[in-house]
Scaffold this motif. Sequence first.
Motif, PDB file in Angstrom:
ATOM      1  N   ASP A 385       0.885  -1.165   0.000  1.00  0.00           N
ATOM      2  CA  ASP A 385       0.000   0.000   0.000  1.00  0.00           C
ATOM      3  C   ASP A 385       0.923   1.215   0.000  1.00  0.00           C
ATOM      4  N   GLU A 387       0.582   4.323   0.011  1.00  0.00           N
ATOM      5  CA  GLU A 387       0.286   5.454   0.898  1.00  0.00           C
ATOM      6  C   GLU A 387       0.873   5.266   2.300  1.00  0.00           C
ATOM      7  N   ARG A 388       1.191   4.045   2.660  1.00  0.00           N
ATOM      8  CA  ARG A 388       1.815   3.780   3.966  1.00  0.00           C
ATOM      9  C   ARG A 388       3.277   4.221   4.002  1.00  0.00           C
ATOM     10  N   PRO A 390       5.023   7.348   2.658  1.00  0.00           N
ATOM     11  CA  PRO A 390       4.916   8.653   1.984  1.00  0.00           C
ATOM     12  C   PRO A 390       6.197   9.118   1.304  1.00  0.00           C
ATOM     13  N   GLN A 393       6.442   7.113  -1.818  1.00  0.00           N
ATOM     14  CA  GLN A 393       5.376   7.570  -2.706  1.00  0.00           C
ATOM     15  C   GLN A 393       5.775   8.862  -3.412  1.00  0.00           C
ATOM     16  N   SER A 394       6.335   9.791  -2.690  1.00  0.00           N
ATOM     17  CA  SER A 394       6.759  11.063  -3.296  1.00  0.00           C
ATOM     18  C   SER A 394       7.832  10.829  -4.346  1.00  0.00           C
ATOM     19  N   GLU A 397       6.302   9.055  -7.488  1.00  0.00           N
ATOM     20  CA  GLU A 397       5.403   9.931  -8.244  1.00  0.00           C
ATOM     21  C   GLU A 397       6.176  10.913  -9.126  1.00  0.00           C
TER      22      GLU A 397
END
Length: 552
Positions: A385, A387-388, A390, A393-394, A397
């Motif tokens: 996941d 989103e766990r 961050p 994720q950054s 992205e």
Amino acid sequence: MNILSENELLTKCALAWGDSGAEKGEVFTKPNIVDFMIKTSGIDQAILLTETKILEPSCGQGDFVLAIAKELCKKASLNGIVNGGRFNSLVTAYDISSENISNAKRKTLEILNSTFSFEDSKELVEQWYKNTDFLLEEKQSRFTHVIGNPPYIRIENIPVDLLKAYRKTFSTMKERADIYIAFFEKSLSLLNNKGVLSFICTDRWTKNRYGSSLRKYISNSYQLDLFVDLYGQNAFKAEVLTYPAITQISKQSNKQTIIIHNPNIDELFSNLVARSLNRNIVDFEGAIVRKDVVNSDKPWMFGSPDELKLINRLESEFPLIEDTGCKIYIGAATGNNKVYVVDGNLDIEQCRKIPMVKAGDLKDGYHRDAQQFLINTYDENGVIDLERFPKLQSYLEIHSEVLKSRHIAKKQPDAWFKTIDRVYPERADKAKLLIPDIKSQLTVIYSEGFHPNNSIYYICSKSWSLRALQAVLLSGLGQLFVSVYSTKVSGGNLRFQAQHLRKIRLPQWKNISITTRLRLENAAVVGDLSEAKKIVFSLYNFSESEKQILGY
């Protein structure tokens, strides 16, 4: 309203490939190779016979057809034949490129018109060439000879609708089989009784897994007459990454196979080989004659009889390496190393970084720590996941555009950020033997605490001491098995892939004495290759002649 049939639609799609040689796998063949194949297939001797019908399924700009036209003109002139019309059905040549067909027609017309009238020559050219997809052509003529250089196109580059049609039509086009596999199957199916096929093509299918269905297809109904490897030679008018071989197959049985390794092909040699095939008697040096090459779907092995005899003995006396508690893996493919392989300074969650080793880090038999890390997009439940995490994720992205353009991301858009292969952190922690894929000699490096990248194969074991196993593999035994079961690629290198490494035979660890175990481990640690050979030769009961095969 004119409604096209499914086949007509697919044919239009095939023609939409365009005239890019790179797209269609076009590589044109050198004249000496063409002449050799025309002689050894018997075309030159049969060219004036009314029953002779020759197929060229992917003619390109006509290398083979032009040579056939020259041979026809020469034979016709010697025999006083001026009626070209009688040869209307001599050749059938296909190509999906209209530009290729146009160029081939023009060149062929010039040759034929040197012997026959312009009208006859023009008619022959129009009859001989067909601008369509041979694989989708429904007309089922029979041929005495098939000759050519089938296209080499990876499945990723074949239009999706065409690939589906090819797979539906050709039973041998399994797994990751390239398009030339289909050319072999269809061409062989069109041979008449005692017909002969001669192709120059990569030899990978003769041993690799994806060629197994074609090997079985040939074993059921055909005979391998001639196999000529061209390792190290440039048989084409452009450079290629894989070495080709000349493979001649006939619709006969109970004949021998002539194997020739890396010959100097000239007119004299071509005549010698053709005569040997015609008489079924080999009367020149450098040939290996066998009757056991083709055996169901098993890999075709072209080594010396002594090598194969040793391989057969080892296979009858010892289990496969993975039946002794060892497991062979391939390193993780990411789909974009520039994004997923990072240094230790990248500020993301530490648990998402795994120490990694690439093939470039393995030099001179050693693992040089490059302080690289592999981003792990998986956990024990599968894809994470995002989103766990961050920070991760950054980071991902920032690269989302290029990552989402990958095939795997399009198939699973919700998991656009994942690597192609699942990563198992526990394997990074394990001790393992690292084996780089493309090398001339087997390289086996002991490593702990790193996860291999996808250009490295690696071995873990629940039974064997990895240091002892390293000594066995480096003794020459690993090289022997891979050289027999693998094909060579550019630069004379072998592919040390899992499918080849899994052919290696090992004794069970429990059957090896404590003294021998310790000697093997020590030989690996100190790098004493001579000592490793002595121990392994005793372990496998090698005779003096068998030792010589492994270079001792």
